[in-house]
Design a protein around this motif. Structure first.
Motif, PDB file in Angstrom:
ATOM      1  N   TYR A  86       9.281  -9.613   3.918  1.00 44.88           N
ATOM      2  CA  TYR A  86       9.032 -10.297   1.900  1.00 44.88           C
ATOM      3  C   TYR A  86       8.066  -9.235   1.421  1.00 44.88           C
ATOM      4  O   TYR A  86       8.249  -9.233   0.320  1.00 44.88           O
ATOM      5  CB  TYR A  86       8.238 -11.331   2.718  1.00 44.88           C
ATOM      6  CG  TYR A  86       8.032 -12.400   3.141  1.00 44.88           C
ATOM      7  CD1 TYR A  86       8.960 -13.569   2.334  1.00 44.88           C
ATOM      8  CD2 TYR A  86       8.206 -12.970   4.700  1.00 44.88           C
ATOM      9  CE1 TYR A  86       9.629 -14.724   2.941  1.00 44.88           C
ATOM     10  CE2 TYR A  86       8.671 -13.707   4.409  1.00 44.88           C
ATOM     11  CZ  TYR A  86       9.038 -14.882   4.186  1.00 44.88           C
ATOM     12  OH  TYR A  86       9.420 -15.767   4.597  1.00 44.88           O
ATOM     13  N   LYS A  87       8.752  -7.688   2.491  1.00 40.83           N
ATOM     14  CA  LYS A  87       7.918  -6.293   1.624  1.00 40.83           C
ATOM     15  C   LYS A  87       9.334  -5.116   1.700  1.00 40.83           C
ATOM     16  O   LYS A  87       9.875  -5.551   2.468  1.00 40.83           O
ATOM     17  CB  LYS A  87       6.845  -5.870   1.884  1.00 40.83           C
ATOM     18  CG  LYS A  87       5.514  -7.428   1.377  1.00 40.83           C
ATOM     19  CD  LYS A  87       4.642  -6.397   2.035  1.00 40.83           C
ATOM     20  CE  LYS A  87       3.565  -7.687   1.188  1.00 40.83           C
ATOM     21  NZ  LYS A  87       2.220  -6.313   1.614  1.00 40.83           N
ATOM     22  N   SER A  98       9.663  -5.237   5.680  1.00 41.97           N
ATOM     23  CA  SER A  98       8.511  -5.173   6.723  1.00 41.97           C
ATOM     24  C   SER A  98       7.636  -6.635   6.059  1.00 41.97           C
ATOM     25  O   SER A  98       8.324  -6.964   5.072  1.00 41.97           O
ATOM     26  CB  SER A  98       6.879  -4.170   6.105  1.00 41.97           C
ATOM     27  OG  SER A  98       6.988  -3.904   5.199  1.00 41.97           O
ATOM     28  N   GLY A  99       6.384  -6.594   6.696  1.00 39.80           N
ATOM     29  CA  GLY A  99       5.870  -7.850   6.349  1.00 39.80           C
ATOM     30  C   GLY A  99       6.708  -9.190   6.320  1.00 39.80           C
ATOM     31  O   GLY A  99       7.304 -10.036   5.590  1.00 39.80           O
TER      32      GLY A  99
END
Length: 109
Positions: free
Chosen positions: A81-82, A77-78
């Motif tokens: 980056y997550k 997600s993100g």
């Protein structure tokens, strides 16, 4: 008396095996998380799937001790980056983060 002792021993042994499988699940997720951090250092984002970790970051992709089901879940997600890694435990008491939940989750740092 012998029958009662046998039942008690079997229940204790079963609980020990369940705890061992749950601890392995937690260790597996930690192993995968470490490999994800290494691959992110190279590529700047997390990979689309955990299979991208093999063979350069993990020799083999860990599998749940009771594979093929349940499996470990991975999602990004993100903007990639997550991430979230999730395993389903057999006994909620073995969850170090939430002893009321069968779901053990690791999130990206």
């Amino acid at each position: 008396i012998i029958a009662v002792l046998s039942v008690v021993a079997m229940v204790n042994f079963s609980g020990t095996r369940t705890r061992a499988r749950d601890m392995r699940r937690i260790q597996d997720l930690q192993k995968i998380a470490s490999a994800l951090e290494l691959i992110k250092q190279v590529g700047k984002t997390y990979p689309p799937t955990t299979s991208s970790l093999v063979p350069n970051y993990l020799q083999i992709l860990p599998k749940d001790p009771k594979a093929p089901y349940p499996t470990y879940a991975y999602s990004r997600s993100g903007g990639n980056y997550k991430y979230t890694l999730t395993a389903t435990l057999e006994d909620a008491k073995n969850n170090p983060d939430d002893p009321a939940s069968l779901s053990y989750t690791l999130n990206s740092p």
